[in-house]
Motif scaffolding. Sequence first.
Motif, mmCIF file in Angstrom:
data_model
loop_
_atom_site.group_PDB
_atom_site.id
_atom_site.type_symbol
_atom_site.label_atom_id
_atom_site.label_comp_id
_atom_site.label_asym_id
_atom_site.label_seq_id
_atom_site.Cartn_x
_atom_site.Cartn_y
_atom_site.Cartn_z
ATOM 1 N N ARG A 1 0.828 -1.207 0.000
ATOM 2 C CA ARG A 1 0.000 0.000 0.000
ATOM 3 C C ARG A 1 0.862 1.257 0.000
ATOM 4 O O ARG A 1 0.530 2.259 -0.628
ATOM 5 C CB ARG A 1 -0.922 0.002 1.214
ATOM 6 C CG ARG A 1 -2.038 -1.026 1.153
ATOM 7 C CD ARG A 1 -2.972 -0.860 2.326
ATOM 8 N NE ARG A 1 -3.645 0.432 2.287
ATOM 9 C CZ ARG A 1 -4.420 0.891 3.263
ATOM 10 N NH1 ARG A 1 -4.603 0.160 4.357
ATOM 11 N NH2 ARG A 1 -5.004 2.061 3.171
ATOM 12 N N ARG B 1 -1.421 7.090 -5.532
ATOM 13 C CA ARG B 1 -2.815 7.347 -5.201
ATOM 14 C C ARG B 1 -3.724 6.610 -6.186
ATOM 15 O O ARG B 1 -3.366 6.428 -7.352
ATOM 16 C CB ARG B 1 -3.100 8.842 -5.252
ATOM 17 C CG ARG B 1 -2.427 9.644 -4.166
ATOM 18 C CD ARG B 1 -2.822 11.114 -4.218
ATOM 19 N NE ARG B 1 -2.414 11.754 -5.459
ATOM 20 C CZ ARG B 1 -3.235 12.107 -6.435
ATOM 21 N NH1 ARG B 1 -4.537 11.857 -6.330
ATOM 22 N NH2 ARG B 1 -2.784 12.715 -7.511
ATOM 23 N N PRO B 2 -4.924 6.163 -5.732
ATOM 24 C CA PRO B 2 -5.814 5.402 -6.615
ATOM 25 C C PRO B 2 -6.096 6.099 -7.942
ATOM 26 O O PRO B 2 -6.185 5.442 -8.985
ATOM 27 C CB PRO B 2 -7.095 5.268 -5.779
ATOM 28 C CG PRO B 2 -6.630 5.326 -4.364
ATOM 29 C CD PRO B 2 -5.476 6.281 -4.363
ATOM 30 N N GLU B 3 -6.237 7.440 -7.929
ATOM 31 C CA GLU B 3 -6.519 8.156 -9.168
ATOM 32 C C GLU B 3 -5.368 8.023 -10.159
ATOM 33 O O GLU B 3 -5.587 7.842 -11.369
ATOM 34 C CB GLU B 3 -6.778 9.641 -8.880
ATOM 35 C CG GLU B 3 -8.044 9.933 -8.083
ATOM 36 C CD GLU B 3 -7.842 9.777 -6.582
ATOM 37 O OE1 GLU B 3 -6.740 9.343 -6.173
ATOM 38 O OE2 GLU B 3 -8.781 10.095 -5.836
ATOM 39 N N LEU C 1 -2.991 5.607 -10.029
ATOM 40 C CA LEU C 1 -2.891 4.189 -10.365
ATOM 41 C C LEU C 1 -3.897 3.810 -11.446
ATOM 42 O O LEU C 1 -3.592 3.028 -12.361
ATOM 43 C CB LEU C 1 -3.119 3.350 -9.104
ATOM 44 C CG LEU C 1 -3.063 1.830 -9.270
ATOM 45 C CD1 LEU C 1 -1.686 1.393 -9.745
ATOM 46 C CD2 LEU C 1 -3.437 1.140 -7.962
ATOM 47 N N LEU C 2 -5.096 4.365 -11.365
ATOM 48 C CA LEU C 2 -6.139 4.071 -12.341
ATOM 49 C C LEU C 2 -5.688 4.444 -13.752
ATOM 50 O O LEU C 2 -5.885 3.676 -14.706
ATOM 51 C CB LEU C 2 -7.419 4.827 -11.972
ATOM 52 C CG LEU C 2 -8.586 4.740 -12.953
ATOM 53 C CD1 LEU C 2 -9.017 3.296 -13.157
ATOM 54 C CD2 LEU C 2 -9.766 5.576 -12.450
ATOM 55 N N ARG D 1 -16.130 4.403 -10.459
ATOM 56 C CA ARG D 1 -15.363 5.422 -9.721
ATOM 57 C C ARG D 1 -16.292 6.416 -9.042
ATOM 58 O O ARG D 1 -16.079 6.815 -7.886
ATOM 59 C CB ARG D 1 -14.428 6.146 -10.679
ATOM 60 C CG ARG D 1 -13.572 7.226 -10.017
ATOM 61 C CD ARG D 1 -12.697 7.927 -11.046
ATOM 62 N NE ARG D 1 -11.885 8.961 -10.434
ATOM 63 C CZ ARG D 1 -12.307 10.206 -10.183
ATOM 64 N NH1 ARG D 1 -13.550 10.550 -10.505
ATOM 65 N NH2 ARG D 1 -11.500 11.079 -9.618
ATOM 66 N N PRO E 1 -12.462 5.575 -6.455
ATOM 67 C CA PRO E 1 -11.369 5.301 -7.399
ATOM 68 C C PRO E 1 -10.659 3.993 -7.127
ATOM 69 O O PRO E 1 -10.080 3.392 -8.045
ATOM 70 C CB PRO E 1 -10.430 6.494 -7.213
ATOM 71 C CG PRO E 1 -10.760 7.037 -5.853
ATOM 72 C CD PRO E 1 -12.215 6.787 -5.659
ATOM 73 N N GLY E 2 -10.668 3.529 -5.864
ATOM 74 C CA GLY E 2 -10.016 2.257 -5.558
ATOM 75 C C GLY E 2 -10.655 1.100 -6.288
ATOM 76 O O GLY E 2 -9.964 0.272 -6.910
ATOM 77 N N TYR E 3 -11.978 1.014 -6.239
ATOM 78 C CA TYR E 3 -12.671 -0.064 -6.941
ATOM 79 C C TYR E 3 -12.569 0.114 -8.454
ATOM 80 O O TYR E 3 -12.529 -0.871 -9.200
ATOM 81 C CB TYR E 3 -14.140 -0.130 -6.515
ATOM 82 C CG TYR E 3 -14.341 -0.935 -5.252
ATOM 83 C CD1 TYR E 3 -14.253 -2.320 -5.274
ATOM 84 C CD2 TYR E 3 -14.604 -0.311 -4.041
ATOM 85 C CE1 TYR E 3 -14.427 -3.072 -4.126
ATOM 86 C CE2 TYR E 3 -14.779 -1.048 -2.874
ATOM 87 C CZ TYR E 3 -14.689 -2.424 -2.925
ATOM 88 O OH TYR E 3 -14.853 -3.165 -1.779
ATOM 89 N N ALA F 1 -9.960 1.312 -10.031
ATOM 90 C CA ALA F 1 -8.632 0.800 -10.373
ATOM 91 C C ALA F 1 -8.610 -0.726 -10.330
ATOM 92 O O ALA F 1 -8.004 -1.379 -11.188
ATOM 93 C CB ALA F 1 -7.586 1.380 -9.417
#
Length: 500
Positions: A13, A18-20, A22-23, A131, A136-138, A140
Motif C-alpha cells: 500500500r 494514489r488510486p486516481e 494508479l487508475l 469510480r 477510485p479504488g474499486y 482501479a
Amino acid sequence: MSDLVTRAVVRVRERLPRPEVLLVWLLVAHVVMKLLIFPLTMHAPAYNDEQQYYDGARALSNLVRDVFAFQSPDGAELEHNVVGSGWFMPGMAVVMTPLFVVVPDAGEALCRAYLGLTSLLLLLWAVRSVRKRLGPGYAALLVAFPALLPSWVFMSFTAYGDPPSGLVLIVLVAHIVDMLRRFRAGEPPRIREALQLGLLATVVLYLRSSTSIVLAALGLVTLVAALVLLRGARRWRALGAAGLAGVVFLMLLAPWSMAASKALDTRVVTTTTVPISLANTFGDREQVCFGKCDPDSFLWFRPLRYAREVGQATGTSEVEVEKQMSDYALRDLERRDYARQAWWNIGSYFFIPSNFVRYLTPPEGRGTLGKIGQGLVYGATYVYYVPFLVLMLLSMLFVQLRSLEAQILDTLTKISLLTLFVQPFVHVAGSRYWTTAGPLFMVAAAGFLRESYVRRRHDAPVREHLDGTDAQLSRWLKPVQLTLSGVFAAVLVVLGVMAI
C-alpha cells in the motif's frame, strides 16, 4: 504469519500511487495489452456462436438501410438471422450493426478491431461509473481484474456477450449501492435513477440471457430495501420508481420477446435454450432426437434442425418439440450422474479461463510468433487468474462486517455470484462464461482481503459506529450474509455427496 501478511500489505500500500494515478496507469497498461494481443485475433473468422451475431448484425444493418430508404424491411431475413431458433439474445448483434451499416462487407480484421474498440469504450464507461459510485479504488481494481487478464483482453475482440455483460452488471450493482445510500438517508430514488436501472438491466439481459436470475434477485433486494428503509410518502415514491424501472425494462424487452414469440409460434420471454441445453448436458445424447440425431451437423444444431422439421411436419412449435425431446433424453437421469456432470461443468466454468485463445485462430493456423504469443497469453492468464479465483471462493464462505458499506456490497456480490453460478447446473459450461462474473470476482476478492487485513491488524475486528436505521440494517444484513455463505457451502457439500 498474520504479522507477515499485515507487513506485506502495508508495504504494498505504501509503494502504490494514489488510486486516481494508479487508475490512469492501469488503463494505459490495458490499452497496451490490447494492442499487443490484437494481432492474435485479427485474422480469426467468426467462431461458433459468433456467426449468429454477425448474421444478425448484417440483417439489422439491412433493416436500417431499408428504413432510411423508405423501403419495406425483409421480415424473412430478420426472422431467420436475428431470431433464428431463439437461442441468442440480439445484444451483440445490435452492437455490431453500426459497423455493417457503414461497411457491409467488413472483413475479419475490421470486425475484430471494431469489437475491441467498443469493448474499450464500454470499459472506460464502466470505470467512470464505478469510480463515481464506489470510489477510485474499486475503479482501479476493475481495470486490474479482469481488464488486465490476458484471456479477458483476448475475449474483448470477440462477439460474445459475456465480457461486456459483466461490465454492465458491475455498473448496475454500483448503482444499487448508491441507491441504498439514499434509502439509508431517507431519500427515495429519483426518476432518472429508475430509468437508469431499467435501462441497465435490459442491456445486461440483451447481452447475456443467463443473467435473468441475477436481475430478478437484485430487483427483489432493491424493492425490499425500499419497503424496509423508507416510510410514508417516500416509500410510495420509491415503489413508483420501482414500477417505472420495471416498465422501462419490459418495454425494451418487448420488441425481442414479441418478435421471437411470433417467429417460433410460442411464448418466448428471453431465449429457448434450456430444454436442449439440459438434454445435451445431462441427458443421453444418443436419445435427444428420440434416438440418434443426424451426425453430420454440430452437436447443438442437430436437435434444433430435427425439432424444426418435426414441428413443420406436425404443425407444432419447434420449442414445444424441444421440450418433449429434452424430457425423453432425461427420462433415465440418475442423481449421481447429474451431480458428476454438474461437477464437470463447475470445473469447466472456473478452471479453463483461456481456452478461447486456442479456438479463435486464423484458418491456416498461427505462425511461430503467433504460437509464442498464444502460449504467453495462455500461461499468463492462469498465473494471474488463480489467485483472484481462490480469494473469490474464500470470500463466499466468509462475511464482511468492517462497515455497513462493506456489508451491503458483500451481500449484493454474494447474491449476484450465487445466481450466476446457477449456469453449470443447467447448461454445459465453458471458458467464456466466467467472464460475466469476472468483475464481481474482483469485488469479492478485494473485500475479503480488506476484511482479513483489518482483522489481522487489530486485536479485535474494527467496526464503524452505527446507530438508528444503519445499526438496524447492519443487524439484518449479518444473518443474510451468513445464509448466503451457508447456501454456497451447502450446495457444494450436497453435490459432493450426490456424486459419490
